[in-house]
Design an enzyme around this catalytic site. Structure first.
Site, PDB file in Angstrom:
ATOM      1  N   GLU A  53       6.053  -8.232   5.131  1.00 54.49           N
ATOM      2  CA  GLU A  53       6.132  -8.278   3.660  1.00 54.49           C
ATOM      3  C   GLU A  53       7.487  -8.850   3.279  1.00 54.49           C
ATOM      4  O   GLU A  53       8.489  -8.609   3.968  1.00 54.49           O
ATOM      5  CB  GLU A  53       5.982  -6.865   3.074  1.00 54.49           C
ATOM      6  N   CYS A 248       3.146  -3.968  -1.163  1.00 54.44           N
ATOM      7  CA  CYS A 248       3.033  -3.903  -2.624  1.00 54.44           C
ATOM      8  C   CYS A 248       3.162  -5.256  -3.301  1.00 54.44           C
ATOM      9  O   CYS A 248       2.718  -5.405  -4.443  1.00 54.44           O
ATOM     10  CB  CYS A 248       4.069  -2.943  -3.179  1.00 54.44           C
ATOM     11  N   ASN A 379      -4.252  -3.700  -1.280  1.00 53.17           N
ATOM     12  CA  ASN A 379      -3.234  -3.190  -0.352  1.00 53.17           C
ATOM     13  C   ASN A 379      -3.333  -1.683  -0.192  1.00 53.17           C
ATOM     14  O   ASN A 379      -3.936  -1.190   0.756  1.00 53.17           O
ATOM     15  CB  ASN A 379      -1.838  -3.594  -0.822  1.00 53.17           C
ATOM     16  N   GLU A 380      -2.793  -0.979  -1.116  1.00 53.54           N
ATOM     17  CA  GLU A 380      -2.636   0.470  -0.945  1.00 53.54           C
ATOM     18  C   GLU A 380      -3.124   1.126  -2.229  1.00 53.54           C
ATOM     19  O   GLU A 380      -2.396   1.820  -2.901  1.00 53.54           O
ATOM     20  CB  GLU A 380      -1.138   0.744  -0.718  1.00 53.54           C
TER      21      GLU A 380
HETATM   22  O1  AHR Z   1       6.371  -0.884   3.494  1.00 55.45           O
HETATM   23  C1  AHR Z   1       6.883  -0.676   2.223  1.00 55.45           C
HETATM   24  C2  AHR Z   1       5.795  -0.338   1.223  1.00 55.45           C
HETATM   25  O2  AHR Z   1       5.193   0.872   1.555  1.00 55.45           O
HETATM   26  C3  AHR Z   1       4.647  -1.294   1.168  1.00 55.45           C
HETATM   27  O3  AHR Z   1       4.894  -2.391   0.377  1.00 55.45           O
HETATM   28  C4  AHR Z   1       3.559  -0.480   0.573  1.00 55.45           C
HETATM   29  O4  AHR Z   1       2.283  -0.901   0.958  1.00 55.45           O
HETATM   30  C5  AHR Z   1       3.905   0.925   1.012  1.00 55.45           C
HETATM   31  O5  AHR Z   1       3.922   1.802  -0.054  1.00 55.45           O
END
Ligand code: AHR
Length: 665
Positions: A53, A248, A379-380
């Site tokens: 990322e 993120c 993603n999350e």
């Molecule tokens: O790895 C850092 C962050 O942690 C990532 O962007 C996210 O997916 C998670 O909350």
């Protein structure tokens, strides 16, 4: 979650009870038995991979080797990173022009008017300075024109903090049309904190855009490419997959700021810059100059995956902005653009050169497909808003691309209400494909040790697991005081034996985040730390590398008193055989402060070679870290070992991760 695969998993409770009777191991040899002829699962080639990322200056200011920050004046503050420069008695001015109507994806350029031969100029500070190496070649390029006659020469010079020139060159833009000019020069000194001066010399006006400086010695010497030292650390891991671009930043703080892969391909000057959502995420680590230039875009991500032998694993926005920020969603009946992005991405990666998006890939220099096999939807995310959107994506993608495995998420935490809702809902969906579920765990070291049995009880017939983001947090999640110390790494190793032991369920795993710049980070801990010239792998990196380079192809049981080794005597273990090299591979983690006297019996093979290897990763000090000064403080040491009557006698050092490899004759 029922349906346990075999008796070795079902005895987890007994294993926990045995943990209580620690400390007896030091005296007499404890006998571990590896059942080398009883494979319980295939280990997927994707098992150990990389999560990438653009956080902590991972891409811009990090692996993307561009040295000029805000090269096309597109930051919200157009002159951020730039300063005007004058010599005694010179006159001139610099003015940012915005021509949005002509070029909406790269709107701004700078007009420099110089009043004398001495010159008027600009200076760029780089990303926390520019790392320059003596004797290396640097390639400068600029888009330029001279609107009022060809009177101005552009002189570029790298300068050290004392103002001394350490390399320079001249280009002479000509004519009223925009053209690209290139010039190379050699640096005369090594300097971690150089800056770049760009002088307009002569009486006249020059327009400039995309002012850029790259080292020549990039990864594979690709022009305008990636930092070779950073990629090498990744290649050394021999990763099974490469997940990109996050994290993120896939989601963005708002949907307008989400990651749009189509804006990251094609000519570099047309890639529209976006703010990086990590810029102001943490008040204690503000990084207002953090933007995404997309010089490292989706083509380069695929190319990098290919270079390091990893399966590409893109994650796309599913119509939801980051739920830690705005949580904006796209109405369900307006998801078409997002779904089309996914379909077009598959064509970009895998389509023939005569398809619209396959042609774009070919035009960028890669007519062969990238053979993408996995795609992450969101993603999350969490909540029913995710499930609603995932269902729509999955329906279309399953119909049109049943060959692509879809990755879904259970949100940011490995337990709790949101996790339970998503886990139950995803597993319960009858008409929607759920291939792989991404779980994230940013937890304390103790959690990792206690969860080595997490997957023993997972449904063997259900979706597979992608341990997509994990890292031991020595203080707390998102605390700036978390350390990449041996305690954290050791606990991850203990946990990873549990992932490997359950390779029939867990098909991918990746530590996160990957990179951090010592002067530009927002999040810690991170696997690899860099400054402008150097990089090193943390103890956590060494653990990841040890597992991924010693994976094997099939899991076999490793037992202590007939049960799987999941913490008894503070010991954790997994074993595999490697059909390609015909070896037995055993990983044993001693998390105690005691030396353990052990015997490993390799059962079920006729004959073993009488020598094997023992790779040991250890430190007596749980607080030990690696650093630029001591990058190998925690690093593996390999020794030969004797094998007699299918047995290996070994003392496991306190706080150690051990890999034993023995060839089957
Ligand atoms: O790895 C850092 C962050 O942690 C990532 O962007 C996210 O997916 C998670 O909350």
């Amino acid at each position: 979650m029922t349906n346990m695969k075999n008796k070795y998993f079902s005895l987890g409770a007994l294993a926990v009870a045995c943990m209580m009777s620690a400390n007896v191991a030091a005296q007499k040899a404890t006998s571990f038995v590896v059942k080398a002829n009883q494979p319980t699962a295939e280990i997927q080639p994707t098992m150990w991979g990389i999560f990438f990322e653009d956080i902590n200056l991972g891409a811009d200011g990090g692996i993307y080797a561009e040295l000029v920050k805000n090269r096309s004046f597109e930051f919200a503050t157009p002159m951020m990173g730039w300063k005007e420069q004058k010599k005694n008695g010179t006159t001139g001015k610099a003015l940012v022009h915005n021509q949005e109507a002509i070029n909406p994806s790269n709107r701004r350029f700078i007009r420099v008017e110089s009043g004398s031969d001495e010159g008027f100029g600009l200076s760029n500070e780089g990303f926390r300075g520019m790392g320059i190496k003596k004797g290396n070649q640097y390639n400068f390029s600029v888009l330029a024109r001279q609107p009022q006659g060809d009177n101005v020469a552009v002189v570029v010079e790298l300068v050290n903090p004392d103002g001394k020139s350490i390399g320079s060159a001249t280009v002479t833009p000509q004519g009223k049309q925009w053209k690209k000019y290139n010039v190379s020069f050699t640096a005369t000194e090594t300097e971690p904190k150089a800056y770049l001066n760009v002088w307009a010399k002569g009486k006249g006006t020059v327009d400039m855009d995309m002012i850029s400086l790259f080292p020549q010695d990039t990864w594979k010497q690709r022009p305008n490419g990636l930092r070779a030292d950073m990629v090498q650390l990744l290649a050394d891991m021999k990763p099974g997959f490469f997940r990109f671009p996050g994290g993120c930043i896939v989601e963005g703080r708002t949907l307008d700021e989400r990651f749009e892969w189509k804006k990251t391909i094609g000519p570099i000057e047309n890639r529209e810059l976006t703010v990086n959502r990590w810029n102001t995420e943490f008040g204690h680590r503000l990084t207002p100059d953090y933007y995404q230039s997309f010089g490292l875009g989706f083509f380069e991500y695929f190319q990098l995956s290919e270079d390091i032998g990893a399966e590409p694993l893109p994650i796309l926005n599913c119509g939801m902005a980051c739920q830690f920020n705005t949580g904006e969603v796209v109405p369900l009946d307006q998801l078409d653009t997002y779904i089309q992005d996914a379909l077009d991405l598959i064509e970009f990666a895998n389509g023939g050169v005569n398809t619209t998006w396959g042609k774009k890939r070919a035009d960028m220099g890669h007519p062969e497909p990238f053979n993408m096999k996995f795609l992450g939807v969101g993603n999350e995310q969490w909540g029913e808003q995710y499930i609603e959107r995932y269902k729509i994506f999955a329906k279309v993608l399953s119909e049109k691309h049943p060959e692509i495995k879809l990755i879904t998420t259970t949100g940011p935490f490995p337990d709790g209400e949101e996790f339970d809702y998503l886990n139950t809902t995803l597993r319960g969906m009858k008409d929607t494909r759920v291939d792989i579920i991404d779980e994230h765990y940013y937890r304390a070291p103790e959690w990792f040790k206690e969860n080595a049995t997490r997957y023993d009880s997972y449904d063997r017939k259900g979706p597979k697991i992608f341990a997509g983001e994990y890292a031991s947090q020595t203080v707390a999640i998102a605390s700036p005081d978390n350390r990449n110390n041996w305690n954290a790494a050791l606990s991850e190793a203990a946990f990873m034996t549990g992932l490997e032991r359950n390779a029939d369920v867990v098909v991918m795993a990746s530590y996160a985040p990957l990179f951090a710049h010592v002067e530009g980070w927002q999040w810690t801990p991170d696997m690899i730390w860099v400054d402008n010239l150097r990089s090193f792998g943390t103890p956590n990196y060494q653990v990841q590398k040890l597992f991924s380079t010693n994976s094997g192809t099939q899991v076999v049981p490793v037992l202590l008193d007939g049960i799987a080794v999941t913490g008894q005597n503070n010991t954790f273990a997994s074993a595999s055989i490697d059909k390609k090299t015909n070896e037995v591979i055993l990983k044993v983690v001693n998390t105690s402060d005691k030396e353990m006297n052990n015997e490993f019996v390799i059962d079920g093979v006729k004959k073993l070679q009488n020598r094997g290897t023992h790779t040991e990763l250890r430190s007596d000090n749980l607080n030990q870290e690696n650093s630029f000064e001591n990058p190998k403080a925690v690093s593996p040491v390999q020794k030969q070992i004797q094998v007699k009557n299918n047995k290996v006698q070994l003392k496991l050092q306190p706080y150690s991760v051990n890999v034993i490899r023995v060839k089957i004759s």
